[in-house]
Design a protein around this motif. Structure first.
Motif, PDB file in Angstrom:
ATOM      1  N   ALA A 145       0.399  -1.346  -0.314  1.00  0.00           N
ATOM      2  CA  ALA A 145      -0.179   0.139   0.123  1.00  0.00           C
ATOM      3  C   ALA A 145       0.617   1.341   0.143  1.00  0.00           C
ATOM      4  O   ALA A 145       0.556   2.423  -0.610  1.00  0.00           O
ATOM      5  CB  ALA A 145      -0.923   0.289   0.845  1.00  0.00           C
ATOM      6  N   ASP A 146       2.354   1.244   0.614  1.00  0.00           N
ATOM      7  CA  ASP A 146       2.645   2.177   0.823  1.00  0.00           C
ATOM      8  C   ASP A 146       3.133   2.709  -0.922  1.00  0.00           C
ATOM      9  O   ASP A 146       4.122   3.892  -1.332  1.00  0.00           O
ATOM     10  CB  ASP A 146       4.369   1.840   1.569  1.00  0.00           C
ATOM     11  CG  ASP A 146       3.505   1.294   3.166  1.00  0.00           C
ATOM     12  OD1 ASP A 146       2.125   2.104   3.422  1.00  0.00           O
ATOM     13  OD2 ASP A 146       4.342   0.965   3.169  1.00  0.00           O
ATOM     14  N   LEU A 147       3.592   1.932  -1.806  1.00  0.00           N
ATOM     15  CA  LEU A 147       3.641   2.088  -3.186  1.00  0.00           C
ATOM     16  C   LEU A 147       3.076   3.209  -3.767  1.00  0.00           C
ATOM     17  O   LEU A 147       3.251   3.374  -5.453  1.00  0.00           O
ATOM     18  CB  LEU A 147       4.484   0.815  -3.747  1.00  0.00           C
ATOM     19  CG  LEU A 147       5.104   0.220  -3.106  1.00  0.00           C
ATOM     20  CD1 LEU A 147       5.172  -1.012  -3.861  1.00  0.00           C
ATOM     21  CD2 LEU A 147       6.813   0.638  -3.735  1.00  0.00           C
ATOM     22  N   GLY A 148       1.838   3.612  -3.726  1.00  0.00           N
ATOM     23  CA  GLY A 148       0.806   4.354  -4.353  1.00  0.00           C
ATOM     24  C   GLY A 148       0.294   3.686  -5.652  1.00  0.00           C
ATOM     25  O   GLY A 148      -0.340   4.652  -6.623  1.00  0.00           O
ATOM     26  N   VAL A 149      -0.213   2.449  -5.871  1.00  0.00           N
ATOM     27  CA  VAL A 149      -0.533   2.277  -7.057  1.00  0.00           C
ATOM     28  C   VAL A 149      -1.984   1.622  -6.471  1.00  0.00           C
ATOM     29  O   VAL A 149      -2.015   1.217  -6.167  1.00  0.00           O
ATOM     30  CB  VAL A 149       0.426   0.942  -7.728  1.00  0.00           C
ATOM     31  CG1 VAL A 149       1.607   1.747  -8.225  1.00  0.00           C
ATOM     32  CG2 VAL A 149       0.409  -0.621  -6.937  1.00  0.00           C
ATOM     33  N   PRO A 150      -2.823   1.134  -7.669  1.00  0.00           N
ATOM     34  CA  PRO A 150      -3.887   0.600  -7.559  1.00  0.00           C
ATOM     35  C   PRO A 150      -3.982  -1.027  -6.641  1.00  0.00           C
ATOM     36  O   PRO A 150      -3.317  -1.699  -6.891  1.00  0.00           O
ATOM     37  CB  PRO A 150      -4.101   0.418  -8.597  1.00  0.00           C
ATOM     38  CG  PRO A 150      -4.478   1.096  -9.541  1.00  0.00           C
ATOM     39  CD  PRO A 150      -2.516   1.244  -9.457  1.00  0.00           C
ATOM     40  N   ALA A 151      -4.708  -0.756  -5.454  1.00  0.00           N
ATOM     41  CA  ALA A 151      -4.553  -1.975  -5.120  1.00  0.00           C
ATOM     42  C   ALA A 151      -5.031  -3.412  -6.158  1.00  0.00           C
ATOM     43  O   ALA A 151      -5.361  -3.257  -7.251  1.00  0.00           O
ATOM     44  CB  ALA A 151      -6.173  -2.127  -3.898  1.00  0.00           C
ATOM     45  N   GLY A 152      -4.433  -4.405  -5.823  1.00  0.00           N
ATOM     46  CA  GLY A 152      -3.812  -6.097  -6.819  1.00  0.00           C
ATOM     47  C   GLY A 152      -3.001  -5.127  -7.463  1.00  0.00           C
ATOM     48  O   GLY A 152      -3.086  -6.466  -7.942  1.00  0.00           O
ATOM     49  N   GLN A 153      -2.572  -4.486  -8.131  1.00  0.00           N
ATOM     50  CA  GLN A 153      -1.728  -4.149  -8.950  1.00  0.00           C
ATOM     51  C   GLN A 153      -0.303  -4.123  -8.755  1.00  0.00           C
ATOM     52  O   GLN A 153       0.769  -3.774  -9.135  1.00  0.00           O
ATOM     53  CB  GLN A 153      -1.713  -2.919  -9.696  1.00  0.00           C
ATOM     54  CG  GLN A 153      -3.714  -3.075 -10.474  1.00  0.00           C
ATOM     55  CD  GLN A 153      -3.191  -4.771 -11.369  1.00  0.00           C
ATOM     56  OE1 GLN A 153      -2.892  -4.623 -12.198  1.00  0.00           O
ATOM     57  NE2 GLN A 153      -4.433  -5.096 -11.230  1.00  0.00           N
ATOM     58  N   VAL A 154       0.180  -4.707  -7.634  1.00  0.00           N
ATOM     59  CA  VAL A 154       1.722  -5.266  -7.223  1.00  0.00           C
ATOM     60  C   VAL A 154       1.914  -7.148  -6.945  1.00  0.00           C
ATOM     61  O   VAL A 154       1.431  -7.488  -5.559  1.00  0.00           O
ATOM     62  CB  VAL A 154       1.921  -4.203  -5.431  1.00  0.00           C
ATOM     63  CG1 VAL A 154       3.606  -4.456  -5.304  1.00  0.00           C
ATOM     64  CG2 VAL A 154       1.398  -3.361  -5.200  1.00  0.00           C
ATOM     65  N   TRP A 155       2.532  -7.057  -7.794  1.00  0.00           N
ATOM     66  CA  TRP A 155       2.614  -8.105  -8.067  1.00  0.00           C
ATOM     67  C   TRP A 155       4.690  -8.668  -8.144  1.00  0.00           C
ATOM     68  O   TRP A 155       5.510  -7.655  -7.880  1.00  0.00           O
ATOM     69  CB  TRP A 155       2.446  -8.085  -9.508  1.00  0.00           C
ATOM     70  CG  TRP A 155       1.085  -8.382  -9.891  1.00  0.00           C
ATOM     71  CD1 TRP A 155       0.753  -7.162 -10.232  1.00  0.00           C
ATOM     72  CD2 TRP A 155       0.632  -9.273  -9.822  1.00  0.00           C
ATOM     73  NE1 TRP A 155      -0.645  -7.442 -10.502  1.00  0.00           N
ATOM     74  CE2 TRP A 155      -0.760  -8.825 -10.267  1.00  0.00           C
ATOM     75  CE3 TRP A 155       1.000 -10.742 -10.265  1.00  0.00           C
ATOM     76  CZ2 TRP A 155      -2.102  -9.593 -10.623  1.00  0.00           C
ATOM     77  CZ3 TRP A 155      -1.203 -11.549 -10.008  1.00  0.00           C
ATOM     78  CH2 TRP A 155      -1.807 -10.826 -10.559  1.00  0.00           C
ATOM     79  N   ALA A 156       4.884  -9.781  -7.061  1.00  0.00           N
ATOM     80  CA  ALA A 156       6.398 -10.403  -7.500  1.00  0.00           C
ATOM     81  C   ALA A 156       6.251 -12.014  -7.313  1.00  0.00           C
ATOM     82  O   ALA A 156       5.839 -12.299  -7.215  1.00  0.00           O
ATOM     83  CB  ALA A 156       6.942  -9.817  -5.845  1.00  0.00           C
ATOM     84  N   SER A 157       7.408 -12.031  -7.545  1.00  0.00           N
ATOM     85  CA  SER A 157       8.124 -13.373  -7.383  1.00  0.00           C
ATOM     86  C   SER A 157       9.828 -13.711  -7.462  1.00  0.00           C
ATOM     87  O   SER A 157       9.708 -12.621  -7.865  1.00  0.00           O
ATOM     88  CB  SER A 157       7.974 -14.604  -9.321  1.00  0.00           C
ATOM     89  OG  SER A 157       7.564 -15.234  -9.502  1.00  0.00           O
ATOM     90  N   ARG A 158       9.568 -14.782  -7.115  1.00  0.00           N
ATOM     91  CA  ARG A 158      10.811 -15.273  -6.699  1.00  0.00           C
ATOM     92  C   ARG A 158      10.908 -16.322  -6.858  1.00  0.00           C
ATOM     93  O   ARG A 158      10.273 -17.913  -6.475  1.00  0.00           O
ATOM     94  CB  ARG A 158      11.223 -14.822  -5.424  1.00  0.00           C
ATOM     95  CG  ARG A 158      12.966 -15.371  -4.564  1.00  0.00           C
ATOM     96  CD  ARG A 158      13.363 -15.045  -3.717  1.00  0.00           C
ATOM     97  NE  ARG A 158      12.564 -15.764  -2.930  1.00  0.00           N
ATOM     98  CZ  ARG A 158      11.552 -15.579  -1.660  1.00  0.00           C
ATOM     99  NH1 ARG A 158      11.703 -13.855  -1.439  1.00  0.00           N
ATOM    100  NH2 ARG A 158      11.426 -16.216  -1.548  1.00  0.00           N
ATOM    101  N   ALA A 159      12.045 -17.109  -7.528  1.00  0.00           N
ATOM    102  CA  ALA A 159      12.606 -18.521  -8.117  1.00  0.00           C
ATOM    103  C   ALA A 159      12.902 -19.623  -6.760  1.00  0.00           C
ATOM    104  O   ALA A 159      13.611 -18.185  -5.632  1.00  0.00           O
ATOM    105  CB  ALA A 159      13.891 -18.777  -9.544  1.00  0.00           C
TER     106      ALA A 159
END
Length: 544
Positions: free
Chosen positions: A447-461
């Motif tokens: 939420a601290d990134l200022g983009v629409p809710a549900g639109q922060v994504w991440a992946s790690r192998a």
């Protein structure tokens, strides 16, 4: 422009009222792309001839005097100016034809999808593109509702091809008219300052005539090539005009280092760095000259230090979806084409998923990436990059044609800290943020990134070593607990293992974002063709 039997208004340009089914099904976008590349290939011989004319003028001055000599020198000078004015125009024609080829490709993809749909539901398409139900497969009472979607899909494909054809022909007509009325016109003296607000820059640019814009591209390419808020086409023209100047600057640095005798460790490191940058610049220049689709747009180039560049695949001002790819540690001009290849693989997967949609992918390497692990342990370089990334994203919004594009910013490794810090400190014009192989993004919650809710994504192998970059506090705590086996067991059970070096792990549920899977391809394998992460990134870019 699409080949047909209809009336030709001038050699090579067809102006039909509507591109037909047969025309679109047989049109070859690669031929238009190759024609554009041939026009761009005129740039080097034009500049060589201009240089020769400058030498001729100098020779005249040294051997001839009088009124006739003055008149001859002026004529040679005027001819040289005209040649130099043609350089950005050759690039512009390449852009027009490349964008026409891209839209034609999208139209053909839509046409293929319509044909596939017709075959699946029992609709016949004749050679003129007329649709009818197959009586052996479609009952009479369902004929209208079965045929209608196919007809609509065909019309959508033909409308796109027609719009592309008319726009490209109109742009070439305008170039012809400009050639007759004068290519160049000096603009008013006011200029935007570096780092100006992109929206203000775009308003200034929009108030200039085409002839004034061409004057600026040809006479002030350093200004135009680096200003966010200037359309991608003009920045590409300006930066391509500077390619030889940039290479000459690198060569001069190399020669200066080579001449230093004896050469100490610092000089040897510098020499190898410049050699790597030269190799990287040559590889980038080769990609810029390639007829392969999508066309590359050079939006920024700096050969100082490790080198910086911003390159778009496909025109972002025309795309419905835009990916901005921010690479991480050790990135520089020496391996820019490798990072561009990663962006290209996401773009290719987007084309597989949405073949009729125009998408652009941008490599944004406009910051000083850390070269060593001890540099990557601090956020200084990420912090310094934040304002530039903010302005670039704002510039994409300001210059975009038509409805706003979906903008996605992706950070890999240390690049994820650059993206996170920019979003936190400056705000990013982005509809989605993606972090892969992240050591933390500088915030504790999505939420601290200022983009629409549900639109922060991440992946790690699962085998990405970045998972070992625990926070300094966690590393110290584990070091103390490891002195006692019993305490170590307690530490494993109670430790806060979602804290990475630069904040909470964006993959963990406690961060508040969303995750997508990756196979075991290590820290740099998220773009491997078989990695599900590649599909995940493409779907996010498309908003799917």
């Amino acid at each position: 422009m699409v080949q047909s039997d209809q009336v030709v208004t001038r050699p090579g340009v067809v102006r039909p009222d509507q591109v037909g089914y047969a025309q679109l099904s047989t049109a070859d976008p690669t031929r238009w792309r190759a024609t554009g590349t041939a026009w761009a290939g005129l740039l080097d011989p034009t500049r060589r001839r201009a240089t020769e004319l400058a030498d001729d003028a100098a020779a005249l001055r040294s051997q001839w005097s009088g009124l006739a000599a003055t008149a001859a020198e002026k004529q040679v000078s005027d001819l040289r100016v005209e040649l130099l004015a043609l350089a950005p125009v050759a690039i512009e024609i390449d852009q027009v034809l490349a964008e026409f080829a891209a839209r034609l490709t999208a139209a053909r993809a839509r046409l293929a999808a319509a044909v596939t749909l017709a075959a699946s539901v029992g609709v016949l398409i004749d050679r003129w593109g007329r649709t009818s139900p197959d009586p052996s497969r479609v009952p009479a009472h369902r004929a209208v509702q079965t045929v209608a979607p196919v007809t609509t899909a065909l019309r959508d494909a033909l409308d796109l091809a027609t719009a592309a054809d008319r726009e490209a022909a109109d742009r070439l007509d305008q170039l012809t008219a400009d050639a007759e009325s004068g290519w160049l016109s000096r603009p008013p003296a006011d200029r935007p300052a570096p780092h100006s607000d992109p929206a203000q820059v775009n308003r200034w640019w929009s108030g200039l005539s085409p002839a004034q814009r061409r004057w600026l591209v040809g006479h002030e390419p350093e200004l135009i090539g680096g200003l966010d808020g200037i359309p991608a086409a003009a920045r590409d023209q300006a930066n391509r005009l500077l390619l030889e100047v940039r290479r000459a600057a690198l060569l001069q640095r190399w020669e200066e280092l080579l001449a230093r005798m004896p050469r100490g460790p610092a000089e040897m490191v510098g020499l190898r760095s410049v050699e790597a940058a030269l190799s990287g610049l040559d590889a980038l220049t080769s990609r810029l000259a390639s007829p392969d689709a999508p066309r590359a747009y050079l939006l920024g180039l700096d050969v100082g230090g490790e080198g910086r560049t911003v390159v778009a695949l496909g025109n972002p001002d025309r795309a419905a979806s835009i990916l901005t790819h921010v690479p991480g540690t050790t990135s520089g001009l020496h391996d820019a084409t490798d990072d561009l290849g990663r962006a290209a693989r996401v773009l290719s997967r987007c084309a597989d998923l949405a073949p009729g949609q125009e998408t652009s992918a941008v490599l944004w390497l406009d910051y000083d990436a850390p070269d060593f692990l001890h540099e990557a342990a601090w956020d200084r370089q990420a912090h310094a990059a934040g304002d530039a990334l903010h302005r670039f994203q704002e510039g994409l919004r300001a210059t975009h044609d038509g409805p706003a594009a979906r903008q996605t910013v992706l950070g890999h490794s240390y690049g994820s800290l650059v993206v996170g810090g920019a979003a936190r400190d400056h705000g990013l014009a982005a509809d989605a943020l993606v972090f892969v192989g992240s050591p933390g993004v500088g915030v504790q919650h999505a939420a601290d990134l200022g983009v629409p809710a549900g639109q922060v994504w991440a992946s790690r192998a699962p085998d990405d070593v970045i998972r070992l970059t625990r926070s300094p506090g966690e590393l110290a705590r584990h070091a103390v607990l490891s002195l006692s086996p019993a305490a170590g067991i307690v530490g494993l059970l109670t430790g806060d293992d979602d804290k990475l070096w630069f904040g909470r792990d964006p993959v963990e549920a406690s961060f508040g974002g969303r995750s997508f899977p990756s196979g075991r391809y290590g820290h740099s394998g998220y773009w491997h063709p078989d990695n599900p992460a590649l599909d995940g990134m493409a779907r996010i870019v498309l908003g799917r």
